[in-house]
Design a protein around this motif. Structure first.
Motif, PDB file in Angstrom:
ATOM      1  N   TYR A  50      -1.683  -1.533 -10.305  1.00  0.00           N
ATOM      2  CA  TYR A  50      -1.808  -1.374  -8.852  1.00  0.00           C
ATOM      3  C   TYR A  50      -0.933  -2.378  -8.117  1.00  0.00           C
ATOM      4  O   TYR A  50      -0.252  -2.023  -7.158  1.00  0.00           O
ATOM      5  CB  TYR A  50      -3.276  -1.540  -8.442  1.00  0.00           C
ATOM      6  N   SER A  51      -0.931  -3.626  -8.571  1.00  0.00           N
ATOM      7  CA  SER A  51      -0.166  -4.631  -7.830  1.00  0.00           C
ATOM      8  C   SER A  51       1.335  -4.458  -8.009  1.00  0.00           C
ATOM      9  O   SER A  51       2.107  -4.875  -7.164  1.00  0.00           O
ATOM     10  CB  SER A  51      -0.605  -6.043  -8.232  1.00  0.00           C
ATOM     11  N   VAL A  52       1.756  -3.844  -9.115  1.00  0.00           N
ATOM     12  CA  VAL A  52       3.196  -3.677  -9.328  1.00  0.00           C
ATOM     13  C   VAL A  52       3.700  -2.338  -8.790  1.00  0.00           C
ATOM     14  O   VAL A  52       4.761  -2.269  -8.179  1.00  0.00           O
ATOM     15  CB  VAL A  52       3.559  -3.824 -10.825  1.00  0.00           C
ATOM     16  N   PHE A  53       2.919  -1.263  -8.997  1.00  0.00           N
ATOM     17  CA  PHE A  53       3.430   0.069  -8.645  1.00  0.00           C
ATOM     18  C   PHE A  53       2.675   0.773  -7.519  1.00  0.00           C
ATOM     19  O   PHE A  53       3.095   1.818  -7.062  1.00  0.00           O
ATOM     20  CB  PHE A  53       3.398   0.989  -9.865  1.00  0.00           C
ATOM     21  N   GLY A  54       1.537   0.272  -7.108  1.00  0.00           N
ATOM     22  CA  GLY A  54       0.823   0.908  -6.005  1.00  0.00           C
ATOM     23  C   GLY A  54      -0.308   1.824  -6.425  1.00  0.00           C
ATOM     24  O   GLY A  54      -0.565   2.019  -7.610  1.00  0.00           O
ATOM     25  N   VAL A  55      -0.983   2.407  -5.420  1.00  0.00           N
ATOM     26  CA  VAL A  55      -2.194   3.211  -5.680  1.00  0.00           C
ATOM     27  C   VAL A  55      -1.943   4.439  -6.537  1.00  0.00           C
ATOM     28  O   VAL A  55      -2.739   4.754  -7.417  1.00  0.00           O
ATOM     29  CB  VAL A  55      -2.868   3.785  -4.404  1.00  0.00           C
ATOM     30  N   GLU A  56      -0.875   5.173  -6.218  1.00  0.00           N
ATOM     31  CA  GLU A  56      -0.648   6.431  -6.928  1.00  0.00           C
ATOM     32  C   GLU A  56      -0.478   6.178  -8.422  1.00  0.00           C
ATOM     33  O   GLU A  56      -0.986   6.917  -9.250  1.00  0.00           O
ATOM     34  CB  GLU A  56       0.577   7.146  -6.368  1.00  0.00           C
ATOM     35  N   ALA A  57       0.252   5.113  -8.745  1.00  0.00           N
ATOM     36  CA  ALA A  57       0.445   4.762 -10.150  1.00  0.00           C
ATOM     37  C   ALA A  57      -0.884   4.350 -10.771  1.00  0.00           C
ATOM     38  O   ALA A  57      -1.177   4.680 -11.922  1.00  0.00           O
ATOM     39  CB  ALA A  57       1.465   3.642 -10.274  1.00  0.00           C
ATOM     40  N   SER A 106      -2.776   5.871 -13.924  1.00  0.00           N
ATOM     41  CA  SER A 106      -3.173   4.978 -15.015  1.00  0.00           C
ATOM     42  C   SER A 106      -4.644   5.150 -15.369  1.00  0.00           C
ATOM     43  O   SER A 106      -5.018   5.126 -16.553  1.00  0.00           O
ATOM     44  CB  SER A 106      -2.879   3.536 -14.609  1.00  0.00           C
TER      45      SER A 106
END
Lengths: 81, 386
Positions: free
Chosen positions: B265-272, B276
């Motif tokens: 979440y912190s690197v790629f955001g909510v959608e990622a 995941s």
């Protein structure tokens, strides 16, 4: 020391696109909703970094790879935070 | 023909259109027939859609709950298997759905760029570079010399060479990583450490500190294991540090992933993070040999990420965010919620399901959902009014 990392082409990062006004109206009419009812995404979200001038209230169109329907579109409204 | 397909784009999912295309290509059909086929597919598709007011949350909960009871009985122990120890089964599933901040066994799958991922020797070298090395890892002996009041460390030269650092640079690194005015000196094959104070207890503390001193690699990565997967070598790690690992030159930044959803979440955001959650729970379920429809998993992931952040299904997450006091109280710690609501003077508008079940009222689900306005006048009265 801060290292720059490339995230743009990562498999988990989906295509995010800002929705223009015309498409937005069509979307809201189709589902008979107001933007507030959409799922949210934070303004500081890493996936929005590439999109220019995103502000709270904008609608983001996300292209998902769905296992049940191949490609689907999902919408999130930008909120502050 | 393609124009006809295009017409249905949007009203039928892409996958169904693809399936129709595949079947139609085997036989000869006219345009009219194709239209008829697509119309029927559309009708079937719409009939299969969930109807408004259907309690899908309950269906999902049941679909997870029933196989999950099987899971606890099927705990397998993998002793002596050359794989990484990763939390699996029910504990892992709970970890995912509670959105735990610190998971029990964080681990990564590090993919390498094509030019590095074929040769096992090269892969092993990269793996050793990623692994966090401490002074304890590269030395053979720690001794405390009471006569001179210092700590002597015997360095394993081959291990040092594998890391690609000389003894001089090692001394430099140690000067930086061991803090508190410690003198570092090179004496033949040994490294001599001398602390400020010279009592025995301090010396012991220094020795333990020196053992854990960071030398090289990526912090948090405590163990690496190169394995072969589909014609290429990848590195499994225990411990996770996505940002740092992706900054390593040889790592394929396109496919490298971690099992820590908050890190994603912190690197790629909510959608990622949503993707995941789906990937991680599917992994657990498949590992256990169970079959839960992907739609349920997708639904949970959607609910967990609908607020822009990951919210676990806990009393501080989704359930805690509910408006109704009774709904919150019926999940966990009821007395706490009821007392709190009484102190704050909260109101319950009975808009949702649980609170209405508690009060023995019709729930807003299925046929209970639509609210009707009935004209109470009968036909005769109506006509009279006219």
């Amino acid at each position: 020391m801060k290292k720059q990392i490339q995230i743009q082409d990562h498999v988990l990062l989906l295509k995010h696109k800002k929705l223009d006004d015309k498409a937005l109206e069509g979307l809201l009419n189709k589902y008979n909703i107001s933007p507030k009812q959409l799922p949210k995404v934070y303004k500081k979200d890493p996936a929005l970094r590439e999109i220019e001038d995103v502000k709270a209230g904008d609608i983001i169109e996300i292209e998902r790879d769905s296992p049940t329907a191949n490609k689907t579109k999902f919408y999130r409204v930008v909120v502050d935070g | 023909m393609d124009e006809i397909y295009k017409e249905y784009n949007g009203s039928i999912p892409e996958k169904l259109i693809g399936d129709v295309k595949k079947e139609v290509s085997k036989v000869k059909v006219t345009k009219v027939q194709l239209k008829e086929i697509l119309d029927r597919v559309k009708k079937e598709y719409e009939a299969a859609l969930i109807s408004p007011g259907e309690a899908i949350g309950i269906i999902t909960a049941e679909s997870f709950g029933e196989p999950a009871t099987q899971m606890t009985l099927n705990v397998k122990h993998f002793a002596g298997v050359a794989e990484m120890q990763v939390t699996s089964g029910l504990p892992r599933l709970i970890e995912i759905f509670d959105a735990s901040k610190s998971i029990k066994t964080p681990s990564m799958e590090v993919y390498l760029k094509p030019e590095y991922n074929k040769d096992p020797a090269k892969v092993r070298k990269i793996a050793s570079q990623i692994k966090e090395s401490t002074l304890g890892d590269i030395s053979t002996e720690f001794t405390i010399d009471i006569t001179t009041m210092n700590v002597k460390v015997v360095i394993d030269k081959t291990k040092l060479k594998d890391l690609g650092i000389t003894e001089d640079t090692l001394v430099k690194i140690l000067k930086e990583s061991i803090k508190g005015g410690v003198q570092v000196r090179l004496n033949k094959n040994e490294i001599v450490l001398k602390g400020k104070e010279s009592d025995l207890h301090e010396l012991y503390v220094l020795k333990e500190k020196a053992k854990a001193a960071f030398i090289k690699g990526v912090k948090e990565i405590s163990y690496v294991l190169p394995v072969k997967r589909d014609n290429e070598f990848i590195i499994l790690t225990s411990g996770s540090n996505l940002k740092e690992v992706m900054a390593v030159k040889e790592v394929d930044t396109r496919r490298t992933v971690t099992n820590d959803i908050h890190e994603i979440y912190s690197v790629f955001g909510v959608e990622a993070a949503r993707q995941s959650i789906i990937d991680e729970s599917t992994k657990v379920i498949q590992n256990q040999g169970l079959d839960i429809n992907i739609r349920h998993i997708m639904f949970i992931a959607d609910v967990m990420t609908s607020n822009g952040v990951i919210m676990g299904i806990t009393r501080s997450g989704i359930t805690g965010g509910k408006e109704s006091v009774l709904a919150r109280a019926s999940f966990e710690t009821p007395i706490k919620h009821i007392i709190g609501a009484a102190l704050r003077g909260e109101e319950d508008y009975l808009n949702s399901v649980v609170e209405n079940v508690i009060l023995n009222q019709p729930v807003p689900l299925g046929t209970g959902l639509p609210k009707l306005i009935i004209n109470s006048m009968n036909k005769k009265e109506k006509e009279k009014e006219k």
